[in-house]
Structures are given as C-alpha cells and as structure tokens.
Design a protein around this motif. Sequence first.
Motif, PDB file in Angstrom:
ATOM      1  N   ILE A   4       7.165 -18.641  13.589  1.00 29.60           N
ATOM      2  CA  ILE A   4       6.473 -19.398  14.078  1.00 29.60           C
ATOM      3  C   ILE A   4       6.627 -20.689  13.562  1.00 29.60           C
ATOM      4  O   ILE A   4       6.424 -21.740  14.197  1.00 29.60           O
ATOM      5  CB  ILE A   4       4.964 -18.935  13.399  1.00 29.60           C
ATOM      6  N   ILE A   5       6.931 -20.765  11.936  1.00 28.98           N
ATOM      7  CA  ILE A   5       7.057 -22.065  11.362  1.00 28.98           C
ATOM      8  C   ILE A   5       8.438 -22.557  11.347  1.00 28.98           C
ATOM      9  O   ILE A   5       8.801 -23.774  11.280  1.00 28.98           O
ATOM     10  CB  ILE A   5       6.570 -22.187   9.941  1.00 28.98           C
ATOM     11  N   GLU A   6       9.515 -21.868  11.768  1.00 32.86           N
ATOM     12  CA  GLU A   6      10.923 -22.282  11.769  1.00 32.86           C
ATOM     13  C   GLU A   6      11.098 -23.333  12.600  1.00 32.86           C
ATOM     14  O   GLU A   6      11.850 -24.111  12.218  1.00 32.86           O
ATOM     15  CB  GLU A   6      11.552 -20.929  12.583  1.00 32.86           C
ATOM     16  N   PRO A   7      10.771 -23.437  13.721  1.00 35.10           N
ATOM     17  CA  PRO A   7      11.086 -24.708  14.794  1.00 35.10           C
ATOM     18  C   PRO A   7      10.451 -26.217  14.011  1.00 35.10           C
ATOM     19  O   PRO A   7      10.797 -27.186  14.496  1.00 35.10           O
ATOM     20  CB  PRO A   7      10.646 -24.584  16.128  1.00 35.10           C
ATOM     21  N   TYR A   8       9.545 -26.133  13.070  1.00 30.71           N
ATOM     22  CA  TYR A   8       8.876 -27.232  12.570  1.00 30.71           C
ATOM     23  C   TYR A   8       9.247 -27.733  11.257  1.00 30.71           C
ATOM     24  O   TYR A   8       9.865 -26.998  10.530  1.00 30.71           O
ATOM     25  CB  TYR A   8       7.415 -27.056  12.399  1.00 30.71           C
ATOM     26  N   SER A   9       9.386 -29.189  11.109  1.00 32.26           N
ATOM     27  CA  SER A   9       9.472 -29.673   9.895  1.00 32.26           C
ATOM     28  C   SER A   9       8.237 -29.998   9.289  1.00 32.26           C
ATOM     29  O   SER A   9       8.213 -29.879   8.106  1.00 32.26           O
ATOM     30  CB  SER A   9      10.441 -30.914   9.850  1.00 32.26           C
ATOM     31  N   CYS A  10       7.264 -30.227   9.876  1.00 27.61           N
ATOM     32  CA  CYS A  10       5.940 -30.467   9.746  1.00 27.61           C
ATOM     33  C   CYS A  10       4.949 -29.713  10.510  1.00 27.61           C
ATOM     34  O   CYS A  10       4.981 -30.213  11.752  1.00 27.61           O
ATOM     35  CB  CYS A  10       5.646 -32.018   9.258  1.00 27.61           C
ATOM     36  N   VAL A  11       3.956 -28.983  10.244  1.00 31.57           N
ATOM     37  CA  VAL A  11       3.085 -28.200  10.995  1.00 31.57           C
ATOM     38  C   VAL A  11       1.537 -28.334  10.323  1.00 31.57           C
ATOM     39  O   VAL A  11       1.602 -28.086   9.280  1.00 31.57           O
ATOM     40  CB  VAL A  11       3.580 -26.944  11.474  1.00 31.57           C
ATOM     41  N   GLU A  12       0.623 -28.443  11.222  1.00 24.45           N
ATOM     42  CA  GLU A  12      -0.670 -28.413  10.847  1.00 24.45           C
ATOM     43  C   GLU A  12      -0.853 -26.681  10.408  1.00 24.45           C
ATOM     44  O   GLU A  12      -0.461 -25.874  11.171  1.00 24.45           O
ATOM     45  CB  GLU A  12      -1.841 -28.639  11.862  1.00 24.45           C
ATOM     46  N   ILE A  13      -1.653 -26.681   9.322  1.00 23.24           N
ATOM     47  CA  ILE A  13      -1.649 -24.921   8.897  1.00 23.24           C
ATOM     48  C   ILE A  13      -2.851 -24.327   9.817  1.00 23.24           C
ATOM     49  O   ILE A  13      -2.609 -23.258   9.910  1.00 23.24           O
ATOM     50  CB  ILE A  13      -2.323 -25.020   7.456  1.00 23.24           C
ATOM     51  N   ASP A  14      -3.706 -25.325  10.125  1.00 24.45           N
ATOM     52  CA  ASP A  14      -4.638 -24.948  11.332  1.00 24.45           C
ATOM     53  C   ASP A  14      -4.192 -24.217  12.564  1.00 24.45           C
ATOM     54  O   ASP A  14      -4.353 -23.464  13.113  1.00 24.45           O
ATOM     55  CB  ASP A  14      -5.798 -26.015  11.386  1.00 24.45           C
ATOM     56  N   HIS A  15      -3.233 -25.017  13.131  1.00 23.27           N
ATOM     57  CA  HIS A  15      -2.376 -24.561  14.152  1.00 23.27           C
ATOM     58  C   HIS A  15      -1.724 -23.394  14.101  1.00 23.27           C
ATOM     59  O   HIS A  15      -1.806 -22.217  14.826  1.00 23.27           O
ATOM     60  CB  HIS A  15      -1.360 -25.677  14.595  1.00 23.27           C
ATOM     61  N   VAL A  16      -1.009 -23.299  12.824  1.00 22.87           N
ATOM     62  CA  VAL A  16      -0.472 -21.800  12.478  1.00 22.87           C
ATOM     63  C   VAL A  16      -1.507 -20.666  12.587  1.00 22.87           C
ATOM     64  O   VAL A  16      -1.105 -19.537  13.285  1.00 22.87           O
ATOM     65  CB  VAL A  16       0.454 -21.635  11.234  1.00 22.87           C
ATOM     66  N   ALA A  17      -2.675 -20.901  11.822  1.00 21.73           N
ATOM     67  CA  ALA A  17      -3.611 -19.902  11.747  1.00 21.73           C
ATOM     68  C   ALA A  17      -4.113 -19.571  13.321  1.00 21.73           C
ATOM     69  O   ALA A  17      -4.412 -18.261  13.344  1.00 21.73           O
ATOM     70  CB  ALA A  17      -4.908 -20.628  10.816  1.00 21.73           C
ATOM     71  N   ASN A  18      -4.455 -20.765  14.122  1.00 15.27           N
ATOM     72  CA  ASN A  18      -4.785 -20.416  15.231  1.00 15.27           C
ATOM     73  C   ASN A  18      -3.554 -19.698  16.028  1.00 15.27           C
ATOM     74  O   ASN A  18      -4.219 -18.628  16.955  1.00 15.27           O
ATOM     75  CB  ASN A  18      -5.032 -21.711  16.166  1.00 15.27           C
ATOM     76  N   LEU A  19      -2.667 -19.920  16.019  1.00 16.63           N
ATOM     77  CA  LEU A  19      -1.337 -19.023  16.562  1.00 16.63           C
ATOM     78  C   LEU A  19      -1.430 -17.783  16.397  1.00 16.63           C
ATOM     79  O   LEU A  19      -1.090 -16.676  17.254  1.00 16.63           O
ATOM     80  CB  LEU A  19      -0.018 -19.605  16.435  1.00 16.63           C
ATOM     81  N   ILE A  20      -1.489 -17.168  15.098  1.00 14.03           N
ATOM     82  CA  ILE A  20      -1.403 -15.932  14.612  1.00 14.03           C
ATOM     83  C   ILE A  20      -2.769 -15.151  14.414  1.00 14.03           C
ATOM     84  O   ILE A  20      -3.084 -14.116  14.207  1.00 14.03           O
ATOM     85  CB  ILE A  20      -0.833 -15.635  13.436  1.00 14.03           C
ATOM     86  N   GLU A  21      -3.856 -16.163  14.726  1.00 12.31           N
ATOM     87  CA  GLU A  21      -5.319 -15.510  14.904  1.00 12.31           C
ATOM     88  C   GLU A  21      -5.998 -15.105  13.710  1.00 12.31           C
ATOM     89  O   GLU A  21      -6.286 -13.736  13.454  1.00 12.31           O
ATOM     90  CB  GLU A  21      -5.416 -14.552  16.181  1.00 12.31           C
ATOM     91  N   MET A  22      -5.559 -15.387  12.713  1.00 15.39           N
ATOM     92  CA  MET A  22      -6.047 -15.277  11.074  1.00 15.39           C
ATOM     93  C   MET A  22      -6.824 -16.309  10.651  1.00 15.39           C
ATOM     94  O   MET A  22      -6.827 -17.405  11.105  1.00 15.39           O
ATOM     95  CB  MET A  22      -4.840 -14.842  10.388  1.00 15.39           C
ATOM     96  N   PRO A  25      -8.022 -19.621   5.314  1.00 19.59           N
ATOM     97  CA  PRO A  25      -7.452 -19.462   3.952  1.00 19.59           C
ATOM     98  C   PRO A  25      -6.628 -18.081   3.618  1.00 19.59           C
ATOM     99  O   PRO A  25      -5.914 -18.397   2.660  1.00 19.59           O
ATOM    100  CB  PRO A  25      -9.094 -18.906   3.321  1.00 19.59           C
ATOM    101  N   VAL A  26      -6.471 -17.281   4.485  1.00 25.70           N
ATOM    102  CA  VAL A  26      -5.760 -16.239   4.342  1.00 25.70           C
ATOM    103  C   VAL A  26      -4.146 -16.774   4.621  1.00 25.70           C
ATOM    104  O   VAL A  26      -3.150 -16.316   4.283  1.00 25.70           O
ATOM    105  CB  VAL A  26      -5.820 -15.091   5.190  1.00 25.70           C
ATOM    106  N   VAL A  27      -4.074 -17.685   5.748  1.00 25.38           N
ATOM    107  CA  VAL A  27      -2.743 -18.173   6.098  1.00 25.38           C
ATOM    108  C   VAL A  27      -2.323 -19.002   4.978  1.00 25.38           C
ATOM    109  O   VAL A  27      -1.070 -19.096   4.809  1.00 25.38           O
ATOM    110  CB  VAL A  27      -2.757 -18.812   7.480  1.00 25.38           C
ATOM    111  N   GLU A  28      -3.189 -19.893   4.311  1.00 25.56           N
ATOM    112  CA  GLU A  28      -3.047 -20.673   3.415  1.00 25.56           C
ATOM    113  C   GLU A  28      -2.122 -20.041   2.104  1.00 25.56           C
ATOM    114  O   GLU A  28      -1.265 -20.448   1.633  1.00 25.56           O
ATOM    115  CB  GLU A  28      -4.051 -21.652   2.838  1.00 25.56           C
ATOM    116  N   LYS A  29      -2.936 -18.889   1.792  1.00 21.53           N
ATOM    117  CA  LYS A  29      -2.575 -17.847   0.824  1.00 21.53           C
ATOM    118  C   LYS A  29      -1.165 -17.171   0.854  1.00 21.53           C
ATOM    119  O   LYS A  29      -0.378 -17.251   0.311  1.00 21.53           O
ATOM    120  CB  LYS A  29      -3.465 -17.168   0.524  1.00 21.53           C
ATOM    121  N   LYS A  30      -1.085 -16.826   2.308  1.00 27.48           N
ATOM    122  CA  LYS A  30       0.363 -16.325   2.593  1.00 27.48           C
ATOM    123  C   LYS A  30       1.678 -17.404   2.513  1.00 27.48           C
ATOM    124  O   LYS A  30       2.599 -16.937   2.086  1.00 27.48           O
ATOM    125  CB  LYS A  30       0.200 -15.450   3.993  1.00 27.48           C
ATOM    126  N   LEU A  31       1.079 -18.412   3.208  1.00 25.02           N
ATOM    127  CA  LEU A  31       2.270 -19.655   3.035  1.00 25.02           C
ATOM    128  C   LEU A  31       2.566 -19.843   1.874  1.00 25.02           C
ATOM    129  O   LEU A  31       3.670 -20.024   1.318  1.00 25.02           O
ATOM    130  CB  LEU A  31       1.870 -20.761   3.995  1.00 25.02           C
TER     131      LEU A  31
END
Length: 92
Positions: A4-22, A25-31
Amino acid sequence: LIRIIEPYSCVEIDHVANLIEMPLPVVEKKLSQMVLDGKFHGILDQGKGQLIVYEETDTDKAMEKGLKVIENMDKVVTSLFSRSQALRSMMI
C-alpha cells in the motif's frame, strides 16, 4: 501494508488506515515497528500525521569501513588503558 505504501514517498497515515480499514493507532504502531525493523526506510511524522518513505540506497562502504576503524581503535585504547592500569598498580 508495504504494498500500500510502496508507490508513495509521503502518505497520510490516516489514508493508509482507511485503506486497510484498521484504527489509526494500530496502523501507526505497525508502521513504526516496520521502520524500526528495517522493512522500509522512512519516518513517521506524527505531528503532520504522515509517513515519509525514503528510497532504498546502497550501503556506504566508506561509512562501514570508518565504523570498523573506530571499533578497532576502541579496542586498542581499551587494551592500552588496561595495560597502563596494570603498570600503575605494580608501581604502587
């Protein structure tokens, strides 16, 4: 997550969390854990809520050799210090 993050050089963490539906805080910790584990090179800018991904770089041979020299110098200095302590105790 890496795909998911591969094509980005900068991405909103919120956007990533929405994409994987998590939860965010869980996404931040995992990243954060993935960065620390070296899965990819980047930083989490929690103030801006962004993940900044750096491109993969080749290892710097000069840096590696420099660190090895410093490590060896530390061993030499430690050895010399131990010897001077031994000589000093013999004189007393």
